[in-house]
Design a protein around this motif. Structure first.
Motif, short mmCIF file in Angstrom:
data_model
loop_
_atom_site.label_atom_id
_atom_site.label_comp_id
_atom_site.label_asym_id
_atom_site.label_seq_id
_atom_site.Cartn_x
_atom_site.Cartn_y
_atom_site.Cartn_z
N UNK A 1 6.45 3.90 0.80
CA UNK A 1 5.68 2.63 0.18
C UNK A 1 5.17 1.47 1.56
N UNK A 2 4.30 0.09 1.47
CA UNK A 2 4.50 -0.43 3.12
C UNK A 2 3.78 -1.85 2.61
N UNK A 3 4.38 -2.59 3.23
CA UNK A 3 4.36 -4.33 3.00
C UNK A 3 3.02 -4.23 4.18
N UNK A 4 1.62 -4.72 3.75
CA UNK A 4 0.92 -4.77 5.26
C UNK A 4 -0.18 -5.45 5.27
N UNK A 5 -1.14 -5.49 6.14
CA UNK A 5 -2.42 -6.99 6.03
C UNK A 5 -2.94 -6.36 6.54
N UNK A 6 -4.24 -7.24 6.49
CA UNK A 6 -5.38 -6.60 7.50
C UNK A 6 -5.49 -7.14 8.39
N UNK A 7 -6.65 -7.13 9.51
CA UNK A 7 -6.59 -7.92 10.79
C UNK A 7 -7.38 -7.50 11.55
N UNK A 8 -8.00 -8.48 11.81
CA UNK A 8 -9.99 -8.29 12.35
C UNK A 8 -9.69 -7.47 13.81
N UNK A 9 -10.65 -6.27 13.96
CA UNK A 9 -10.06 -5.81 15.40
C UNK A 9 -11.66 -6.28 16.27
N UNK B 1 8.06 -1.04 6.42
CA UNK B 1 8.33 -0.69 5.69
C UNK B 1 9.41 -0.41 4.29
N UNK B 2 9.21 -0.17 3.44
CA UNK B 2 9.82 -0.25 2.00
C UNK B 2 10.36 1.23 1.83
N UNK B 3 9.80 2.79 2.11
CA UNK B 3 10.73 3.49 2.41
C UNK B 3 10.11 4.50 1.55
N UNK B 4 10.67 6.00 0.87
CA UNK B 4 9.56 6.86 0.49
C UNK B 4 9.87 5.89 -1.02
N UNK B 5 8.21 6.57 -1.94
CA UNK B 5 8.22 5.73 -3.85
C UNK B 5 9.00 6.15 -4.38
N UNK C 1 0.99 -0.90 0.25
CA UNK C 1 0.25 -0.25 -0.45
C UNK C 1 0.85 1.06 0.03
N UNK C 2 0.40 2.61 -0.56
CA UNK C 2 0.87 3.84 -0.26
C UNK C 2 0.29 5.09 0.37
#
Length: 560
Positions: A19-27, A40-44, A4-5
């Motif tokens: 740019x980030x590597x993410x995933x969804x978790x149920x709250x 975190x992959x850093x600035x675009x 995601x950005x």
């Protein structure tokens, strides 16, 4: 999981994107899914895009071959390409190179030169052999398999009637082919052919009626002694000669009612025709009649043969009762050399004992005797009355009966003399040889390798699926066995060079796929990337990797 950005606005009004590597978790509290940042992959503008591509490719290793090809096309394509299909490549590629290396292709092509066939007979034969090794099926199903499910070099498709014609030619050429392939393989692999192992097996057919022995077209399927434990069904008998390395060098097919004792003369005659020089034939107890053993010595040949310890022969009894010390050799074996008789009646025996097997035999016998005692207790005292059904079944039992005896009144009891006689045979087997130059160790270890033939039969039946055989004509049945022999030859070479089983090799190689992609500019055939495991296999086999691109076909442009 996804990339995601996110954006952040600086004080000077500029916007920075990350740019980030993410995933969804149920709250469970908020009762909705929330994004969790994994990395975190850093600035675009600073992201290593080539590194991301490498990451995608490494993830592709855990995808199916078709998905991996599609991802790679989307990453590398400069124009839109649609993924059309893919089919396994690696297994057929390896088999084809071994096929050429051992000289099978060259031999068949030389034999086909004068025949002027209009169909690719050699390619059709190879395709059927590859089918036995990779995905055994009927010849009708093989037609579809070649067209839809595999990449066979230089063969896009072949009608089933041409497969049958190729089988007919293979049978015609079988004698010359087996001889030339044997010498080619022996020279290529530097095989030791001083010891040849021979044994037979049987395959049954799911039909009720036997073939007519007088029918020249259908005569093989007969009822006989079944090694598959199906005496109720017609069968054929298959013979196989194997080197000490486990390489099958020749096969035979006989009617299902053929006895093992009757085939040795034919086998010896066929092998003598190859002029192999000094050959020692290794056979098991089923072939060790005096007539057969004498025949094996013709032309300077020798034998190592298993001897039936319960045969009642005087020489066998004397060998088993002869005192002497055992000598320990490798593979947990103990050997003792015994020579019985003088002059022409002289017989050289090697008595082999395996202490581990002796312990197993003893434990098994004690379980058997305990079971017999329970059965005898249940039968009770017959008091001279006729045998009950349970008593008759016990006495006639294949395993229990050999330990039993009946008294004058017909009462069964355990015969201690029989038990003691069996104790003397625990963990032992008796060998006989005509070659005095072989040490007892060489004889024992040489005979132990007869297991190579049994392993070959297991591979033919289980890995190559020799049966069910769908053929009715005897000539086609023989040709079917020849195809299985050729497949076994190739997979044994592959196993010996790599040290892996064919099941494992096949699984790894079949992950290499050839994909077809189509776009406005034409069609491309590209394979998946070679994995580390596949590289090791290619290196061990001495087989080059397939090219990355098999074909680039430009689209046809219509004229103005």
């Amino acid at each position: 999981m996804y990339i995601r950005t996110i954006s952040r606005k600086n004080k000077d009004g500029s916007v920075v994107r990350y740019i980030q590597l993410a995933h969804n978790e149920w709250d469970p509290v908020a009762r909705c899914a929330k994004a969790k940042v994994l990395f975190n992959l850093g600035r675009e503008e600073e992201v290593d895009r080539e590194g991301l591509k490498r990451l995608v490719k490494s993830i592709g290793r855990f995808l199916g071959p078709e998905e991996a090809l599609q991802v790679e096309a989307e990453l590398n394509g400069t124009s839109p390409l649609s993924f059309v299909s893919s089919r396994p490549l690696g297994g057929a590629w390896v088999l084809n190179h071994l096929w050429r290396e051992v000289g099978i292709q060259g031999t068949l092509e030389r034999m086909l030169e004068k025949r002027k066939f209009q169909v690719p007979v050699e390619r059709a034969i190879f395709a059927m052999v590859a089918n036995r090794a990779l995905n055994p099926a009927s010849k009708l199903a093989t037609e579809d398999w070649i067209r839809e499910d595999i990449h066979i070099p230089e063969l896009a498709e072949v009608p089933v009637q041409n497969l049958y014609r190729a089988m007919d030619f293979l049978l015609e050429a079988s004698e010359q082919l087996q001889e030339e392939v044997f010498f080619s393989v022996a020279n290529l692999l530097n095989l030791e052919v001083d010891l040849l192992y021979f044994d037979t097996t049987s395959i049954y057919f799911e039909v009720e009626d036997e073939d007519d022995p007088e029918n020249q077209k259908k005569y093989l399927r007969q009822k006989g002694h079944s090694k598959d434990h199906r005496p109720d069904l017609p069968q054929v008998v298959i013979g196989l000669a194997v080197t000490r390395e486990g390489i099958p060098v020749r096969c035979w097919v006989w009617p299902g009612n053929t006895a093992d004792m009757s085939v040795v003369e034919e086998v010896k005659k066929d092998l003598m025709g190859w002029k192999l020089g000094r050959v020692i034939t290794v056979v098991d107890r089923g072939f060790s009649s005096e007539e057969n053993l004498k025949y094996l010595q013709r032309g300077g040949g020798h034998y190592i043969a298993g001897e039936k310890m319960r045969s009642g022969k005087e020489t066998v009894a004397e060998a088993l009762n002869r005192a002497g010390r055992y000598k320990t050799i490798k593979d947990n074996l103990e050997v003792k050399e015994i020579v019985v008789g003088d002059g022409e009646k002289r017989v050289r025996y090697i008595l082999v004992r395996n202490p581990q097997e002796a312990a197993k035999d003893k434990a098994q016998r004690e379980k058997t005797l305990a079971k017999i005692r329970e059965e005898l207790k249940a039968i009770g005292d017959l008091k001279g009355e006729p045998h009950t059904k349970a008593c008759c079944e016990l006495i006639a039992h294949k395993t229990y009966g050999k330990y039993l005896k009946t008294d004058k009144k017909g009462q069964p009891y355990i015969d201690k003399a029989k038990v003691k006689a069996e104790e003397k045979l625990d963990g032992k087997y008796l060998l006989r040889t005509s070659d005095d130059t072989l040490s007892p160790e060489d004889v024992a270890l040489g005979y132990k390798q007869l297991l190579e033939v049994e392993d070959a039969f297991r591979s033919i039946k289980q890995v190559l699926e020799l049966r069910p055989a769908y053929h009715r004509l005897s000539e086609r049945i023989k040709s079917h066995v020849l195809l299985c022999w050729l497949a076994l030859l190739l997979i044994r070479i592959a196993e010996n060079r790599t040290g892996e089983t064919w099941r494992s090799l096949r699984k790894t190689l079949d992950r290499m796929h050839l994909g077809e992609f189509a776009g406005p500019d034409g069609k491309v055939l590209q394979r998946t990337q070679t994995t580390a495991q596949q590289k090791q296999i290619f290196k061990a086999l001495g087989v080059p990797e397939p090219p990355t691109f098999f074909a680039v076909v430009p689209a046809k442009r219509e004229g103005p």
